[in-house]
Design an enzyme around this catalytic site. Structure first.
Site, PDB file in Angstrom:
ATOM      1  N   GLU A 401      -2.597   5.510   6.487  1.00 24.11           N
ATOM      2  CA  GLU A 401      -3.392   5.724   5.853  1.00 24.11           C
ATOM      3  C   GLU A 401      -4.147   6.833   6.526  1.00 24.11           C
ATOM      4  O   GLU A 401      -5.677   6.529   6.722  1.00 24.11           O
ATOM      5  CB  GLU A 401      -4.165   4.384   5.224  1.00 24.11           C
ATOM      6  CG  GLU A 401      -3.990   3.566   3.348  1.00 24.11           C
ATOM      7  CD  GLU A 401      -3.807   4.475   2.357  1.00 24.11           C
ATOM      8  OE1 GLU A 401      -3.752   5.931   2.941  1.00 24.11           O
ATOM      9  OE2 GLU A 401      -3.547   4.030   1.665  1.00 24.11           O
ATOM     10  N   GLU A 478       3.601  -1.096   0.270  1.00 24.11           N
ATOM     11  CA  GLU A 478       2.464  -2.060   0.354  1.00 24.11           C
ATOM     12  C   GLU A 478       2.584  -2.237  -1.595  1.00 24.11           C
ATOM     13  O   GLU A 478       3.228  -0.751  -2.013  1.00 24.11           O
ATOM     14  CB  GLU A 478       0.891  -1.736   0.269  1.00 24.11           C
ATOM     15  CG  GLU A 478       0.664  -1.823   1.837  1.00 24.11           C
ATOM     16  CD  GLU A 478      -0.689  -1.330   2.069  1.00 24.11           C
ATOM     17  OE1 GLU A 478      -1.968  -0.887   1.115  1.00 24.11           O
ATOM     18  OE2 GLU A 478      -1.099  -0.568   3.347  1.00 24.11           O
TER      19      GLU A 478
END
Ligand code: IPT
Length: 976
Positions: A401, A478
């Protein structure tokens, strides 16, 4: 502020990064009680050499978990102003000091001081001499200290700052936990500086190739089991070798010897390659049944013990997990040793996340600023060098991220050069230029299908890059956000993931809830506990394990969904081996036939060797698998009136390092004979009126309201319609987005009012009611029909939606309800529950694979799932009948037609909804039952897609029936 804290150097005075090695050289464990002094702001000058005013602290550890300052939890936000590389003036600082005695026989030629992890920046002194500084919290740092050591007593002083320039690279979604949180060791100066094992496996020949780079090159390498002794750099061909895989983690012990030092290494032969658009190991494409794992311990934070690491891995293996992404930083090195040993595929992720720059629209993102390249590269290098000898590590992840950034090009180029034997991963750069994988998070199923068929939308403008990306394999970095009750939809994900070869599996977010236990607080703490303004609330309570490592229902569901053996029966009974490498010879297959949940026969199945990827037909232990049986005819078919089920279980035939023989790996159930549902004829006899009461079939009703007051003498309240549940985190959605709760509240479901319009007594008792919220025109017309049946009382509920029930964003076709059923209260004396139906644990529409049909018994308290943040839980599905009894075994039996969903708890839904912590739930003077026809699915909208249309409980006209019977002697709380 001191410049080393805010500069862009990774550290000063550090030794070159190298592998984590197990050496025969002397070493001194410096963990234990250290002296400690806390400063809210960094002091000036070196650590004092005074004697007074020091406290004590456990190292490894975090001072914020040992009574100083407090831990902070944020998801994406930096808990300080974004002004890179500057840090706030209030930069909590901990001075750590410890004395140690150098053993008399300590070698005179130097020593290395090694820190495995210090958050986030520190300076170190030995005997008052400044040695160096370091950043990079989850990475090792080593310093030469031989020159300043003296015989006998020495003093080591370490000043740790919570915030540093490095913090801008460490914005992972987790607690900020400063301190020396991993081991500190003094090592005799190594002769063997570094080792890099290259152990390839040729799946065509079955041979191995071994080359070991060593510094110094004068070393010798010995692999006794293979009869090998050779020199660094030499390439040795081994004609036959057993490969390493996560399924069969075969390791060979080897020693690297130089100048009196012996270093033990464990070699796993395996070849990682990208071939035909897929990640392969030893020639076969992998499929990840993975989880994302943070390091967490409720008392010790990220200072996790080796026992906890082993427990994590044993639990993963026991729940069929075969891969772990070390989200979002390199774990303690011992963890990877255990992965080698127990067998897991590892994505080792670098300690880089700059997520908080979303709040500047990524302006100033270090990942895209060349000034930060050295610091980022240093992190990559320290990870790769430390972990390069682990066969389990097959993929390096550059970061999490951190958006797109030029610096990732630098990291990728260096890593490819240094270690061509592994794949690279980075999810957040939508060009995937520096990644060997296309990857996303929380992808909805329809999009996953498109990716599977390579028909997804264009994501990169540059046609060459786009073509490259489209050719890449896909991994879900994820998915299935396991926050609170959930995730729902695991089985749906698995179906799509298994269907398309391009999809190489995924990693559930996440392994463990990060709830903390703090001194003097009874409940697990999450963000916001301290009244802080910037925090991530309970977004860190999103694991498959509760903070104390108890598996949650989500993990049990995952275990079933990802089982590596699938047992099916369409035309015949087939055992499928879904593994990549190993046979199923380590398993034995047991079967049991049950009638109404009671064992009739059992035995062992003969299963031949099943190679990986193959399905083999086996001889079924029973004649036939009947589909459904016409009502009332089961007795003729099976010589009985009950339901017959065959359960086949695959269990470990012998002990494994991670579970004992008998541990269940996979199972399947087949219905042999369906239940007969004999028409229950109503018994003659009308409703009897007695004063204020109406009586029918053992029930006493209020003549005016039609409310059931007593059932077989037991004081009860209602049952009446219930459409509401205490919202789950997944109902609530993320930050109000994708929120079913918001839509349900807008539809007034949390404030329904019940009006009774008619109570009609005749052959049966009919209560007509209108259920509706204030302020809206929508309503539900409910008709409750009560009728006496043999030994009992039957309730039929007819529900008709009226007025405006609009489609919503989440359920576009129509509105949805959280649940549809009735709710009633019975005396608190009711404490035991026995049922025949789905179990043993809770289950919901889209999380029900782990529930198997059987007979179960537990207490009302045991029916509860103790989510850290209380919410809807504990529902048992497909219940044919349930007996709710007091300590003497007296009570009530409820039967479905054919099934209902059962929830029983000592508090109301409203109390459950209000509770923020487990201890807010206080047993009242009633047990509250929800007897549901259905509930809405769970989904994973707390960070991902909501429950799909298939698992939506649509607003619609419905009818359901329940039969109540007296059980045992007298009902609990019966007034004679
Ligand atoms: C994703 C993060 O990578 C992970 O650390 C965690 O925060 C998770 O979400 C949610 O719990 S990022 C999100 C924007 C998809």
């Amino acid at each position: 502020m001191t410049s080393y804290v805010e500069d862009l150097l990774p550290g000063t005075g550090m030794r070159a990064s190298r592998a984590w090695l197990r050496s025969s050289n002397p070493k001194l464990d410096l963990n234990g009680r250290w002296q400690f002094r806390f400063w809210p702001e960094p002091p000036t000058g070196p650590i004092a050499d005074d004697e007074d005013g020091w406290d004590e602290l456990e190292v490894p550890g975090h001072w914020v978990l040992q009574g100083y300052d407090r831990p902070r939890y944020t998801n994406t936000a930096f808990p300080f102003p974004i002004d890179p590389p500057r840090t706030p003036a209030a930069n909590p600082t901990g001075d750590h000091r410890r004395w140690f005695d150098l053993p008399d026989d300590w070698p005179r030629d130097g020593a290395v001081l090694r820190f495995e992890g210090v958050e986030s920046c520190f300076k170190v002194w030995v005997n008052g001499v400044e040695i160096g500084t370091a950043k990079g919290s989850r990475l090792p740092s080593e310093f030469d200290v031989g020159a300043v050591l003296r015989p006998g007593r020495n003093v080591l002083a370490v000043r740790v700052h919570q915030w540093s320039s490095g913090s801008y690279l460490e914005d992972q979604d987790m607690w900020w936990l400063p301190g020396i949180f991993r081991d500190v060791t003094l090592l005799a100066r190594p002769v063997v500086e570094d080792v890099f094992v290259h152990a390839d496996y040729d799946h065509l020949t079955g041979g191995g190739t071994l080359r070991v780079a060593v510094e110094p090159s004068s070393a010798r390498i010995v692999v006794p089991e293979l009869g090998l002794e050779f020199a660094p750099g030499e390439t040795v061909d081994i004609p036959r070798v057993e490969p390493w895989s996560a399924e069969v983690p075969r390791l060979y012990d080897a020693q690297v010897v130089a100048g009196g030092e012996t270093v033990d290494v464990r070699i796993g032969f395996r070849t990682v390659a990208m071939a035909d658009g897929l990640l392969t190991v030893n020639g076969r494409p992998l499929f990840f049944r993975g989880v994302n794992r943070h390091e967490h311990d409720p008392l010790r934070g990220r200072a996790v013990s080796v026992e906890a690491m082993r427990q994590d891995l044993a639990l993963m293996k026991q729940h069929n997990v075969n891969a772990v992404r070390t989200a979002h930083y390199p774990p303690h090195p011992a963890f990877l040793d255990l992965c080698d040993e127990l067998g897991l595929w590892v994505i080792d992720e670098c300690d880089i996340e700059t997520h908080g720059f979303i709040y500047t629209d990524w302006r100033g993102n270090p990942a895209d600023d060349p000034d930060w390249a050295p610091m980022m590269l240093d992190r990559m290098r320290r990870m790769v060098e430390r972990d390069k000898n682990h066969p389990s590590v097959i993929i390096w992840s550059l970061a999490n991220e951190s958006d797109r950034g030029r610096n990732f090009g630098t990291l990728a180029a260096w890593t490819r050069e240094r270690d061509p034997g592994r794949a690279l991963f980075y999810e957040r750069d939508r060009s995937y230029e520096f990644s060997d994988f296309y990857s996303l998070m929380y992808t909805p199923l329809d999009e996953l299908e498109r990716i599977g068929t390579r028909t997804e939308e264009v994501t990169v403008d540059d046609p060459a890059l786009e073509a490259r990306r489209r050719a890449l394999p896909f991994v879900l970095a994820e998915y299935a956000h396991a926050m609170g009750n959930g995730p729902g939809g695991l089985a749906d994900y698995q179906r799509v993931l298994e269907r398309y070869p391009r999809l190489q599996g995924g990693f559930v977010w996440e392994w463990i809830d990060h709830g903390l236990l703090l001194p003097g607080v009874t409940d697990y703490v999450y963000g916001g506990h301290f009244g802080e303004r910037v925090h991530g609330a309970n977004f860190c309570i999103d694991g498959l394990l509760f903070p104390d490592r108890t598996p949650s229902p989500g993990l049990l569901e995952l275990k079933k969904v990802i089982e590596p053996v699938r047992i099916t029966w369409s035309d015949c009974l087939v055992v499928h081996n879904l593994q990549t490498f190993g046979t199923l010879d380590h398993l034995e297959f047991l079967w049991v036939e049950e009638l109404d949940g009671v064992e009739v026969r059992s035995g062992r199945l003969e299963v031949p060797t099943v190679e990986a990827g193959v399905g083999v037909e086996v001889v079924a232990p029973v004649e036939a698998k009947a589909a459904s049986v016409p009502a009332g005819s089961a007795d003729r078919l099976a010589g009985s009136v009950g339901e017959r089920w065959l359960t086949v279980r695959a269990v470990l035939a012998k002990d494994q390092p991670w579970a004992a023989a008998g541990h269940e790996v996979a199972w399947a159930q087949f219905q042999l004979v369906a239940a007969a549902s004999p028409e229950q004829s109503a018994v003659p006899g009308a409703v009897v009126s007695r004063g204020d009461l109406l009586e029918v079939g053992g029930g006493e009703f209020d003549v005016r309201t039609g409310r059931l007051r007593r059932l077989f003498g037991m004081p009860v309240d209602w049952p009446r319609l219930d459409l509401w549940r205490a919202p789950t985190d997944n109902d609530n959605g993320q930050g109000g987005k994708n929120s079913a709760t918001v839509e349900w509240r807008a539809a007034g479901l949390d404030r329904l009012k019940h009006r009774v319009d008619a109570v009609e007594a005749g052959q049966e008792l009919v209560v007509r009611s209108r259920v509706a919220p204030d302020g809206l025109g929508s309503a539900v017309a409910v008709t409750y029909t009560w009728r006496a049946v043999a030994d009992g009382l039957r309730l039929t509920v007819h529900v008709v939606p009226e007025g405006e029930w609009q489609g919503t964003a989440i359920t576009p076709r129509c509105g949805s309800w959280p649940r549809l059923g009735v709710r009633m209260a019975v005396p608190a004396a009711v404490q035991n529950v026995r049922w025949f139906g789905g179990g043993p644990g809770e289950a919901y529409a889209d999380s029900r694979e782990a529930a198997r049909v059987g007979r179960y018994a537990c207490t009302v308290d045991e029916l509860q799932t103790p989510y850290v943040v209380p919410q809807e839980n504990g529902s048992r599905i497909d219940v044919r009948w349930a007996e709710l009894t007091d300590a003497e075994g007296n009570g009530l039996r409820v039967e479905g037609a054919p099934y209902f969903q059962l929830t029983a708890r000592r508090w109301t839904t409203e109390e459950l909804e209000r509770a923020r912590h487990r201890s807010d739930l206080v047993p009242g003077d009633r047990v509250h039952l929800n007897l549901d026809l259905a509930q809405h699915g769970l989904g994973s909208a707390s960070c991902g897609p909501a429950a799909t249309a298939d698992h939506t409980l649509e607003v619609a006209e419905r009818t359901f029936t329940l039969t109540f019977r007296e059980f045992g002697g007298q009902g609990p709380g019966t007034v004679p």
